[in-house]
Structures are given as C-alpha cells and as structure tokens.
Scaffold this motif. Structure first.
Motif, short mmCIF file in Angstrom:
data_model
loop_
_atom_site.label_atom_id
_atom_site.label_comp_id
_atom_site.label_asym_id
_atom_site.label_seq_id
_atom_site.Cartn_x
_atom_site.Cartn_y
_atom_site.Cartn_z
N ILE A 22 0.87 -1.18 0.00
CA ILE A 22 0.00 0.00 0.00
C ILE A 22 0.90 1.22 0.00
CG2 ILE A 22 -1.73 1.33 1.25
CD1 ILE A 22 -2.76 -1.31 2.39
N THR A 23 0.67 2.09 -0.96
CA THR A 23 1.41 3.35 -1.02
C THR A 23 0.41 4.47 -0.78
OG1 THR A 23 2.94 2.43 -2.65
CG2 THR A 23 2.88 4.82 -2.45
N VAL A 24 0.71 5.29 0.22
CA VAL A 24 -0.14 6.44 0.51
C VAL A 24 0.35 7.56 -0.39
CG1 VAL A 24 -0.96 8.04 2.25
CG2 VAL A 24 -0.47 5.67 2.88
N LEU A 25 -0.52 8.00 -1.28
CA LEU A 25 -0.17 9.07 -2.21
C LEU A 25 -0.52 10.43 -1.58
CD1 LEU A 25 -1.66 7.37 -5.40
CD2 LEU A 25 0.70 7.23 -4.54
N ASN A 26 -0.02 11.46 -2.12
CA ASN A 26 -0.23 12.85 -1.67
C ASN A 26 -0.14 12.97 -0.14
OD1 ASN A 26 -2.88 11.71 -1.25
ND2 ASN A 26 -3.85 13.70 -1.55
N ASN A 27 0.96 12.55 0.42
CA ASN A 27 1.16 12.57 1.86
C ASN A 27 2.52 13.15 2.19
OD1 ASN A 27 0.38 11.75 4.56
ND2 ASN A 27 1.99 10.24 4.42
N PRO A 28 2.60 14.13 3.09
CA PRO A 28 1.51 14.81 3.76
C PRO A 28 0.77 15.75 2.82
CG PRO A 28 3.60 15.76 4.43
CD PRO A 28 3.91 14.61 3.53
N SER A 29 -0.40 16.18 3.26
CA SER A 29 -1.19 17.10 2.43
C SER A 29 -2.15 17.88 3.31
CB SER A 29 -1.97 16.32 1.36
OG SER A 29 -2.93 15.50 1.97
N SER A 30 -2.85 18.80 2.68
CA SER A 30 -3.84 19.60 3.39
C SER A 30 -4.92 18.67 3.95
CB SER A 30 -4.47 20.60 2.41
OG SER A 30 -5.68 21.11 2.93
N PHE A 31 -5.46 19.02 5.10
CA PHE A 31 -6.54 18.24 5.71
C PHE A 31 -7.71 18.09 4.76
CE2 PHE A 31 -10.39 17.74 8.24
CZ PHE A 31 -10.04 16.73 9.12
N PRO A 49 -7.12 -13.42 15.37
CA PRO A 49 -6.58 -12.65 14.26
C PRO A 49 -5.07 -12.65 14.26
CG PRO A 49 -8.14 -11.34 15.54
CD PRO A 49 -7.94 -12.63 16.25
N ASP A 50 -4.48 -12.51 13.08
CA ASP A 50 -3.04 -12.48 12.91
C ASP A 50 -2.62 -11.03 12.72
OD1 ASP A 50 -0.40 -13.06 12.28
OD2 ASP A 50 -0.85 -13.54 10.19
N ASP A 51 -1.86 -10.48 13.68
CA ASP A 51 -1.40 -9.09 13.58
C ASP A 51 -0.01 -9.05 12.96
OD1 ASP A 51 -3.67 -8.11 14.76
OD2 ASP A 51 -2.82 -8.07 16.78
N ASN A 52 0.14 -8.20 11.95
CA ASN A 52 1.42 -8.04 11.27
C ASN A 52 1.62 -6.58 10.95
OD1 ASN A 52 2.16 -10.83 10.93
ND2 ASN A 52 0.48 -10.97 9.47
N THR A 53 2.78 -6.28 10.42
CA THR A 53 3.05 -4.95 9.90
C THR A 53 3.12 -5.06 8.40
OG1 THR A 53 4.27 -4.37 11.88
CG2 THR A 53 4.67 -3.03 9.93
N ALA A 54 2.33 -4.25 7.70
CA ALA A 54 2.27 -4.30 6.24
C ALA A 54 3.46 -3.59 5.64
CB ALA A 54 0.98 -3.64 5.74
N LYS A 55 3.81 -3.99 4.43
CA LYS A 55 4.80 -3.27 3.66
C LYS A 55 4.10 -2.02 3.15
CE LYS A 55 7.65 -3.72 -0.43
NZ LYS A 55 7.96 -4.57 -1.59
N ALA A 56 4.63 -0.87 3.49
CA ALA A 56 3.99 0.37 3.08
C ALA A 56 5.04 1.36 2.65
CB ALA A 56 3.17 0.96 4.22
N ASP A 57 4.67 2.25 1.76
CA ASP A 57 5.56 3.25 1.24
C ASP A 57 4.84 4.57 1.25
OD1 ASP A 57 7.30 4.81 -0.17
OD2 ASP A 57 7.25 3.62 -2.00
N GLY A 58 5.32 5.51 2.03
CA GLY A 58 4.64 6.79 2.16
C GLY A 58 5.23 7.86 1.28
N ASN A 59 5.79 7.51 0.14
CA ASN A 59 6.38 8.51 -0.73
C ASN A 59 5.37 9.54 -1.16
OD1 ASN A 59 8.82 7.16 -0.65
ND2 ASN A 59 8.40 5.98 -2.50
N GLU A 60 5.85 10.77 -1.23
CA GLU A 60 5.00 11.84 -1.75
C GLU A 60 4.92 11.72 -3.26
OE1 GLU A 60 5.55 15.82 -0.35
OE2 GLU A 60 6.74 15.07 1.30
N GLU A 61 3.85 12.23 -3.79
CA GLU A 61 3.72 12.23 -5.25
C GLU A 61 3.23 13.57 -5.71
OE1 GLU A 61 0.96 9.72 -7.76
OE2 GLU A 61 2.76 8.51 -7.49
#
Length: 181
Positions: A9-18, A169-181
């Motif tokens: 999961i890649t969070v796009l436009n982060n950080p950004s305006s509320f 439930p199985d708790d894990n940490t997801a592979k994530a990428d918070g790069n700005e775009e």
C-alpha cells in the motif's frame, strides 16, 4: 490461508492539506478466483472515545477477482470536519482501510494520522477556533497495524457455508511506502 493477500500500500499525496482527498495505491494478489467482488472501505476515526464520530470516507467494490496480481488507487474525500468534535480535530487519530468478501472482513490496516497546523506560529499559539484550511494531514506510513481475520472464501464448498471455530486474528506490519507524489 487467505485467497487474497495485500502485498503493498502506497499512501499518495502525503503529507497534504486536511481538506485534500486521500489516495491509496493498493496492490494485492489473488491465489484463487472468487465469484464475488471485494469490498474496500476507508474509515476515519473521529474520536478514540466514541465510534459514532467515525466516518466512512469511501466504500468500493472491486472485481472480477481472478487469479493474479492487481493494483488500483482508492481515492476518498477528506473527513467532514463538522462531524468531528473540535477537541478531536487536532492531534493524532486513525485511518482504517478494510477489505471484505461477501460481508466478511478479512484484513484491516490501520494508520496513525497526525493533524496539525502547517504554520509554526499557529502550532505554538493555536487559535481558539480550529482553522481547517490551515491544517496539514500526515499519515504515518512507517508501521501500519495489519490485522487478518480468517474467513471462508468459498462457502459453496461447505455444507453450512460457515467455517469452524476461527483462530485469533493475525497481527502483522504491512509493507507500506509513504512517498509523496
């Protein structure tokens, strides 16, 4: 074993305006073809003490679900500040990204979100009334909290359509990428 595995999961436009839309690029693999679509939801937690302030920002059905790898961008409008208590707008909250099959949630990915003023003077001396247009949203992508729930992806293969007792439930940490775009 899950028939669907979220691989990135890649969070796009982060950080950004509320007030900016939220955008998540979701990548997943399907190891078995599924007859029904997957339902993805994005939920903003408006208050840690009271879930009546939670806001469903988006709910989409994605399909058909064949064997293979898939990627799509989930975009949602920002939360409605009028539905958040003034004391809960600033500071840390949570975004939940969930996926369900036939009404059965099988994965929940939680992200901490920090909402703060983008101006140093406003951070040091916040106004009595929150200035929404001056807030910056920062989704903390470093360590999302992933919870997996066992479900029956093929209820037509069982007599009752239900699985036996489910393990915890199985708790894990997801592979994530918070790069700005």
């Amino acid at each position: 074993m899950s028939a669907v595995n979220v691989t990135n999961i890649t969070v796009l436009n982060n950080p950004s305006s509320f007030l900016s839309p939220l955008k998540f690029e979701i990548t997943y693999d399907c190891v078995n073809a599924l007859k029904e679509d997957l339902e993805w939801k994005l939920i903003y937690v408006g208050s840690a003490e009271d879930d009546t302030y939670d806001q469903l920002l988006e709910s989409v059905f994605v399909g058909p679900v064949n064997v293979g790898g898939f990627r799509f961008v989930l975009q949602a409008d920002p939360p409605d500040p009028a539905q958040i208590r003034a004391e809960d707008i600033l500071g840390v909250t949570v975004l939940l990204l969930t996926c369900s099959y036939m009404g059965q949630e099988f994965v929940r990915i939680g992200y901490y979100v920090n909402n703060d003023y983008n101006d140093e003077n406003l951070r040091q001396q916040p106004p009595q009334t929150v200035k929404i247009d001056m807030l910056q949203r920062n989704i903390l992508t470093d360590k999302p909290r992933v919870t997996k729930f066992p479900i029956n992806f093929h209820p037509e293969n069982s007599e009752t359509g239900e699985q036996g007792a489910a393990p915890p439930p199985d708790d894990n940490t997801a592979k994530a990428d918070g790069n700005e775009e």
